[in-house]
Write a protein that holds these residues in place. Structure first.
Motif: not given
Length: 250
Positions: A52-53, A210, A56, A98-99, A47, A96, A206, A50, A213
């Motif tokens: 595409d944060i 995170l 998600v 976050l996921s 992450d 990742g 970053r 990436r 999100e």
């Protein structure tokens, strides 16, 4: 070992020796700073790089609302359990940091909404601390490296003035060692502080993204299960019609 490697190693050794006594603490500051910096990268995982944060949570919201099926097609015929399964599958497939956190939260919310809320209050703090662990040390090392380089500048100039006091300034060769020590130590401190400062800034940005999100994803999950629970509530009328109560099935 080839001649190129030998010459390179020898030049590094000569530079280290010419930098004086402050070269060791400067190198130690660099080693410690980059160690904790890379450790933070590894904790965040893919992450960190990436792009595409921000997508998600949007995908999660669409999956839970039934606006997208597992294959990305528009569909509103899935049951709530199927939508939750689709959302979990997509999160686990992406991987990742976050996921992973959102998938844990979704699994707990499926069992009990109140447990999810209690879980997120603690889990959010732990996750942020986990991501930020050691970052203050990186900042300290980034600030200490140029100061150590400045200290090397002072010691180098002191050595130069001592030579001038003893032998005068007629022979520049005798002053070269002190001037070389001053310049090399300053250069080394800046070479360590500059990338540490830039990469630390990128890491903080970053981590903040995170964190935001994660909070947004937790809100989406909370709203979804709160709405789903309210859909199972029905009005119950007593036999004498004197009172109407609202009964909710989990």
């Amino acid at each position: 070992m080839t001649d190129f490697h030998y010459i390179f190693i020898e030049s590094l050794r000569n530079t280290y020796e010419a930098g004086g006594v402050v070269m060791l603490p400067i190198l130690l500051a660099g080693v410690v700073g980059f160690y904790f910096l890379f450790a933070s990268w590894l904790r965040i995982g893919g992450d960190f790089f990436r792009q595409d944060i921000a997508k998600v949570v949007k995908r999660l919201q669409k999956d839970l609302s039934g606006k997208a099926s597992a294959f990305g097609n528009v569909s509103g015929s899935e049951s709530s359990e199927q939508r939750e399964t689709i959302a979990l599958t997509r999160l686990r497939k992406r991987g990742g940091f976050l996921s992973r956190e959102l998938s844990y939260a979704l699994e707990i919310a499926q069992k009990d909404l109140q447990s999810f809320r209690d879980y997120m209050q603690v889990r959010m703090m732990k996750s942020v601390r986990y991501m930020e662990q050691g970052n203050h040390i990186v900042a300290v090392m980034a600030s200490a490296a140029p100061l150590l380089g400045l200290l090397g500048t002072v010691t180098g100039m002191v050595s130069t003035f001592e030579v001038i006091t003893l032998y005068g300034n007629q022979n520049p060769v005798l002053m070269a060692d002190g001037i070389s020590e001053a310049l090399i130590s300053t250069q080394s401190g800046l070479l360590i502080a500059f990338p540490l400062t830039l990469l630390k800034q990128r890491l903080d940005e970053r981590i903040e993204i995170l964190k935001q999100e994660m909070e947004l994803g937790a809100t989406v999950i909370d709203n979804y299960f709160a709405a789903r629970t309210s859909n199972f509530c029905v009005n119950v009328t007593c036999a004498d019609e004197s009172r109407i109560t609202r009964h909710c099935e989990p």
